[in-house]
Design a protein around this motif. Sequence first.
Motif, PDB file in Angstrom:
ATOM      1  N   ASP A  32     -24.052 -19.617  -7.805  1.00  0.00           N
ATOM      2  CA  ASP A  32     -24.150 -18.384  -7.002  1.00  0.00           C
ATOM      3  C   ASP A  32     -22.911 -17.710  -6.433  1.00  0.00           C
ATOM      4  OD1 ASP A  32     -27.066 -18.929  -6.929  1.00  0.00           O
ATOM      5  OD2 ASP A  32     -27.207 -19.996  -5.105  1.00  0.00           O
ATOM      6  N   SER A  33     -22.131 -18.637  -6.343  1.00  0.00           N
ATOM      7  CA  SER A  33     -20.663 -18.274  -5.752  1.00  0.00           C
ATOM      8  C   SER A  33     -19.987 -17.554  -6.851  1.00  0.00           C
ATOM      9  CB  SER A  33     -19.857 -19.644  -5.273  1.00  0.00           C
ATOM     10  OG  SER A  33     -18.519 -19.113  -5.144  1.00  0.00           O
ATOM     11  N   ILE A  34     -19.999 -17.971  -8.342  1.00  0.00           N
ATOM     12  CA  ILE A  34     -19.376 -17.457  -9.232  1.00  0.00           C
ATOM     13  C   ILE A  34     -20.071 -16.107  -9.415  1.00  0.00           C
ATOM     14  CG2 ILE A  34     -19.041 -17.632 -11.755  1.00  0.00           C
ATOM     15  CD1 ILE A  34     -18.872 -20.778 -11.333  1.00  0.00           C
ATOM     16  N   LEU A  35     -21.291 -16.192  -9.536  1.00  0.00           N
ATOM     17  CA  LEU A  35     -22.148 -14.718 -10.058  1.00  0.00           C
ATOM     18  C   LEU A  35     -22.351 -13.884  -8.771  1.00  0.00           C
ATOM     19  CD1 LEU A  35     -25.221 -16.642 -11.832  1.00  0.00           C
ATOM     20  CD2 LEU A  35     -23.079 -15.493 -12.965  1.00  0.00           C
ATOM     21  N   GLY A  36     -22.110 -14.187  -7.687  1.00  0.00           N
ATOM     22  CA  GLY A  36     -22.481 -13.303  -6.467  1.00  0.00           C
ATOM     23  C   GLY A  36     -23.742 -12.890  -5.950  1.00  0.00           C
ATOM     24  N   TYR A  37     -24.569 -13.530  -6.683  1.00  0.00           N
ATOM     25  CA  TYR A  37     -26.051 -13.533  -6.484  1.00  0.00           C
ATOM     26  C   TYR A  37     -26.852 -14.631  -6.513  1.00  0.00           C
ATOM     27  CZ  TYR A  37     -26.492 -13.010 -11.414  1.00  0.00           C
ATOM     28  OH  TYR A  37     -26.138 -13.241 -12.966  1.00  0.00           O
ATOM     29  N   SER A  38     -27.980 -14.875  -5.927  1.00  0.00           N
ATOM     30  CA  SER A  38     -28.724 -16.182  -5.996  1.00  0.00           C
ATOM     31  C   SER A  38     -29.535 -16.408  -7.431  1.00  0.00           C
ATOM     32  CB  SER A  38     -29.829 -16.322  -5.009  1.00  0.00           C
ATOM     33  OG  SER A  38     -31.029 -17.181  -5.181  1.00  0.00           O
ATOM     34  N   ILE A  39     -29.048 -17.145  -8.222  1.00  0.00           N
ATOM     35  CA  ILE A  39     -29.536 -17.497  -9.626  1.00  0.00           C
ATOM     36  C   ILE A  39     -30.967 -18.033  -9.506  1.00  0.00           C
ATOM     37  CG2 ILE A  39     -28.654 -20.001  -9.769  1.00  0.00           C
ATOM     38  CD1 ILE A  39     -28.767 -17.384 -12.728  1.00  0.00           C
ATOM     39  N   LYS A  40     -31.156 -18.974  -8.340  1.00  0.00           N
ATOM     40  CA  LYS A  40     -32.606 -19.282  -8.239  1.00  0.00           C
ATOM     41  C   LYS A  40     -33.628 -18.104  -7.972  1.00  0.00           C
ATOM     42  CE  LYS A  40     -35.350 -22.147  -5.309  1.00  0.00           C
ATOM     43  NZ  LYS A  40     -35.312 -23.216  -4.091  1.00  0.00           N
ATOM     44  N   ASP A  41     -33.375 -16.924  -7.050  1.00  0.00           N
ATOM     45  CA  ASP A  41     -34.077 -15.863  -7.092  1.00  0.00           C
ATOM     46  C   ASP A  41     -34.277 -15.106  -8.257  1.00  0.00           C
ATOM     47  OD1 ASP A  41     -34.546 -16.724  -4.175  1.00  0.00           O
ATOM     48  OD2 ASP A  41     -32.914 -15.086  -3.635  1.00  0.00           O
ATOM     49  N   LEU A  42     -32.998 -15.041  -9.014  1.00  0.00           N
ATOM     50  CA  LEU A  42     -33.274 -14.293 -10.099  1.00  0.00           C
ATOM     51  C   LEU A  42     -34.285 -14.800 -11.089  1.00  0.00           C
ATOM     52  CD1 LEU A  42     -32.184 -11.826 -12.208  1.00  0.00           C
ATOM     53  CD2 LEU A  42     -30.284 -13.688 -12.890  1.00  0.00           C
ATOM     54  N   CYS A  43     -33.878 -16.246 -11.278  1.00  0.00           N
ATOM     55  CA  CYS A  43     -35.037 -16.743 -12.385  1.00  0.00           C
ATOM     56  C   CYS A  43     -36.601 -17.095 -11.900  1.00  0.00           C
ATOM     57  CB  CYS A  43     -34.486 -18.190 -12.688  1.00  0.00           C
ATOM     58  SG  CYS A  43     -32.877 -18.361 -13.693  1.00  0.00           S
ATOM     59  N   LEU A  44     -36.518 -17.226 -10.584  1.00  0.00           N
ATOM     60  CA  LEU A  44     -38.124 -17.412 -10.000  1.00  0.00           C
ATOM     61  C   LEU A  44     -38.680 -16.206  -9.556  1.00  0.00           C
ATOM     62  CD1 LEU A  44     -37.585 -20.704  -8.087  1.00  0.00           C
ATOM     63  CD2 LEU A  44     -37.858 -20.574 -10.703  1.00  0.00           C
ATOM     64  N   GLU A  45     -38.135 -15.226  -8.873  1.00  0.00           N
ATOM     65  CA  GLU A  45     -38.816 -14.170  -8.426  1.00  0.00           C
ATOM     66  C   GLU A  45     -38.414 -12.844  -9.002  1.00  0.00           C
ATOM     67  OE1 GLU A  45     -41.002 -14.731  -6.145  1.00  0.00           O
ATOM     68  OE2 GLU A  45     -40.425 -16.904  -5.825  1.00  0.00           O
TER      69      GLU A  45
END
Length: 363
Positions: A32-45
């Motif tokens: 999340d810190s590297i990408l600037g967004y929630s990887i969990k939210d992207l993949c799950l929602e």
Amino acid sequence: MRTYVFPGQGAQQKGMGSSLFDEFSDLTRSADSILGYSIKDLCLEDPDRLLDQTQYTQPAMYVVNALSYYRKLRETGLVPDFVAGHSLGEYNALLAAEVFDFETGLRMVRKRGELMGRASGGGMAAVLNASEAEIRTILAENGLDSVDLANFNTPSQIVISGRAEDIETARPLFQTGNHLFVPLRTSGAFHSRYMESARVEFDGFLSGISFSKPRIPVVSNVTARVYEDHLVKESLTKQMVNAVRWSDTVEHLLGYSGMEFEEVGHGTVLTKLLKKILRELANERKAPLRTAPKSTENAVETVRRWNERYTVGTRFRSTSGNYGNLETATAATVLFGHRAAVYMQGYRGYFDLQELEPVAAAQ
């Protein structure tokens, strides 16, 4: 012997990695810190419907593949004898071989996804039931030397890549006889000469990154052979403009006695390709036997009766019970001069007609 294989772009699906992010919370926070967004939210929602956009797809697949590998190590303690990955998946293979750490790999993948996501004006399409020689001949005879061969997924499933207008021009050339033409949803001509500017920029980005010697042999997409230690950077940049030689990769690994494959990450795309490669290689070895007129005539008659009975879009299940929600994407056809088969939507591959039963009739 065992090879772990990692899938690439195209295997993504909303909901992937659902049980991984909390288990590896530290790595999830780092991502999340590297990408600037929630990887969990992207993949799950995927609330903003970004998961299928290249610049988001590639980091998502990399993270899910990586966490899947770490879980497998945690659960089994087994390190594979070889690793390989399809396109983006090669970064996970290199990660598994400890050529770089999780964070370094994610930064590279993020940059790669951004560069490839910027590509426009290009197109790609899968050509089915045609050999490399056939495709090259057809393109050359029709003045389409501007089209490159981008992915050798199986001996008879090859992806072409080039300018969008050239891919469209090629369409009718591969919609005759037994050939099939399936456009891919991409905006860029990936793994072709048209990614050269992206390759140059990516090469500059990699100049500041150090790579370690692989602890596990990694098979390169570009050469279909094990990486040479000092050529990791060169191979990763070349991969952007060169074909993914997946079929050759699998065939090379099969040369090792007792080789088994296991797909690590989301989905079963590579597992299905492996089955097709094995089947097609076996068919190639039996080629002299396949030309018997009686066999061909039987297949033609089987296909004729099938197409009279079933329309495109009919639902089937596998008689082996492995696949229960299949839908025909084309009419049945004769493959390799002897095999009565039909291409299935969703499965994205051929099934022998004798392996199928209609869902309605079985209920």
